[in-house]
Write a protein that holds these residues in place. Sequence first.
Motif, mmCIF file in Angstrom:
data_model
loop_
_atom_site.group_PDB
_atom_site.id
_atom_site.type_symbol
_atom_site.label_atom_id
_atom_site.label_comp_id
_atom_site.label_asym_id
_atom_site.label_seq_id
_atom_site.Cartn_x
_atom_site.Cartn_y
_atom_site.Cartn_z
ATOM 1 N N VAL A 104 0.851 -1.189 0.000
ATOM 2 C CA VAL A 104 0.000 0.000 0.000
ATOM 3 C C VAL A 104 0.891 1.245 0.000
ATOM 4 C CG1 VAL A 104 -1.813 1.262 1.215
ATOM 5 C CG2 VAL A 104 -1.821 -1.245 1.214
ATOM 6 N N SER A 105 0.572 2.199 -0.854
ATOM 7 C CA SER A 105 1.362 3.419 -0.963
ATOM 8 C C SER A 105 1.094 4.340 0.223
ATOM 9 C CB SER A 105 1.031 4.137 -2.270
ATOM 10 O OG SER A 105 -0.321 4.568 -2.276
ATOM 11 N N ASP A 107 -0.265 7.135 0.339
ATOM 12 C CA ASP A 107 -1.577 7.788 0.277
ATOM 13 C C ASP A 107 -2.730 6.800 0.447
ATOM 14 O OD1 ASP A 107 -1.466 6.423 -2.086
ATOM 15 O OD2 ASP A 107 -1.690 8.174 -3.383
ATOM 16 N N GLN A 109 -3.343 3.962 -1.277
ATOM 17 C CA GLN A 109 -3.784 3.256 -2.477
ATOM 18 C C GLN A 109 -2.866 2.073 -2.773
ATOM 19 O OE1 GLN A 109 -6.641 4.062 -4.098
ATOM 20 N NE2 GLN A 109 -6.900 5.579 -2.450
ATOM 21 N N PRO A 110 -3.409 0.983 -3.355
ATOM 22 C CA PRO A 110 -2.544 -0.142 -3.745
ATOM 23 C C PRO A 110 -1.483 0.322 -4.743
ATOM 24 C CG PRO A 110 -4.865 -0.768 -3.822
ATOM 25 C CD PRO A 110 -4.835 0.714 -3.625
ATOM 26 N N ASP A 113 -2.007 -1.986 -9.648
ATOM 27 C CA ASP A 113 -3.401 -2.088 -10.070
ATOM 28 C C ASP A 113 -3.721 -3.549 -10.361
ATOM 29 O OD1 ASP A 113 -5.915 -1.904 -11.135
ATOM 30 O OD2 ASP A 113 -5.398 -0.463 -12.707
#
Length: 471
Positions: A104-105, A107, A109-110, A113
């Motif tokens: 996970v980043s 921010d 988000q994964p 993708d």
Amino acid sequence: MFALTIKNLVAHRMRMLSTAFAVVLGVAFMAGTLVFADTLTATIDDIVGHANENVDAVVRAPEAIDLNYGQNGRLVDTELLDTVAGLPDVSEADVQIRGYAQLVSPDGQPVVDQSTADSFGYNWSTSDELNPFQLIEGNQPAGPDEIVIDHAAADSAGYSIGDTAVVLTSQEPHTFRIVGIADYGDRTSQGGSGAVLFERDTAEQYLAEPGRANAVVAIAADGVSQEELVDSITGAIDATTSDVTGSAVEVITGQALVDEDLGGVSGAIGPFRTFLLVFAVIAMFVSAFIINNTFSITVAQRSKEMAMLRALGASRRQVTTTVLIEAAVSGSIAAAAGIGAGIGVAQVLRALIELLGFELPAGPIVISSGSMATAFGLGVFVTVLSAVLPARAAGRIPPIAALRGLTIEAVGSIRRRIVIGAVVTAAGVGALLAGLSSRTVGVVGLGAVASFAGVAVLGPAIVQPAARMVG
């Protein structure tokens, strides 16, 4: 007649270029598609083959069905590693643990993708020969809260050594500290797939089960073949009976494992390659119509010239051969140019697919001599084949046309064209819609070709009323 044909081509270079333009486009699409497909296949094969290129034997649980590349099957007991590693025919051995692990980043988000690529978690192998990853920064994971991530993921998310990151697995999300960044061979990732690497006990906990692994892999000692190593391991663990937990296991060669993985990947990208080839065939089919029309116009414009040749003693066969030689020469030149343009088309195809959101593995362009010969030969063949009817029409021009200035044009029965064209177009549109609804690439391609052919047959019937309306 041959010398006259060559002189005629040289004297009318612009006419030859206009004729060759359609050939260049068709061959460029065909060559570009083949180059792109060959490059993609070679790149993926290299990525898949690198994972187990040094493995000589694999101990795993047999599966009732064939698994695709990246799918996990039943687990084996990690105590098998002690049995395998202690054999004199084994140089090095380790366990393989693989499962879902999504980084996970910062921010939230994964990083990868999931609709375009996979996210894998692995155990960090202590054997340099069995570990397809190489550290480029930091250290290997040594504790339960430490991970190594792939280079591409670090660049994408902006992570560096010492940062903490959340990793999603089949267990509860957990925060780890990044202690290393690794390349996959000479690449920054596994063709766009993410990789999170744990030390062995942590990998068992989050990716498999404690004391269990996906497989045990081994490298043969000097002078021991893969088959001999398989026999040695089989005899040591009695693979036909059970492992220490009572579950059946099997031992296969490393080459057999690589072949399985390559076969699985080939099956996965097969429909995509078929789509590309259908696209290329449609391009050549359209080019054939354009070439046929171009030669038909050229013959009509040169009817007086052809009639003069007949009046000077040339036979129908010689006049027909003259047009076919022109087609062969212009087709050869255009096909050669189309092959060069095809390399650029391959790059454009890659850019378009990535623009649609699909991440493709990076790799050098593969230019196969077989693919190039196929594109060149098909370009010349389609050009000559498309010129056959105009060439026969040229041979039928009577010598008297040289004196009377006649123009011979055979459109055929308009009513018959309307009936045949409407039937072929309707069948093509029906096949196209059926292929789209069932997602069958071959049917879509067939429907597109039939639709185009039907419209081409209707062309002369449509042109006359359209011309009157415009006029």
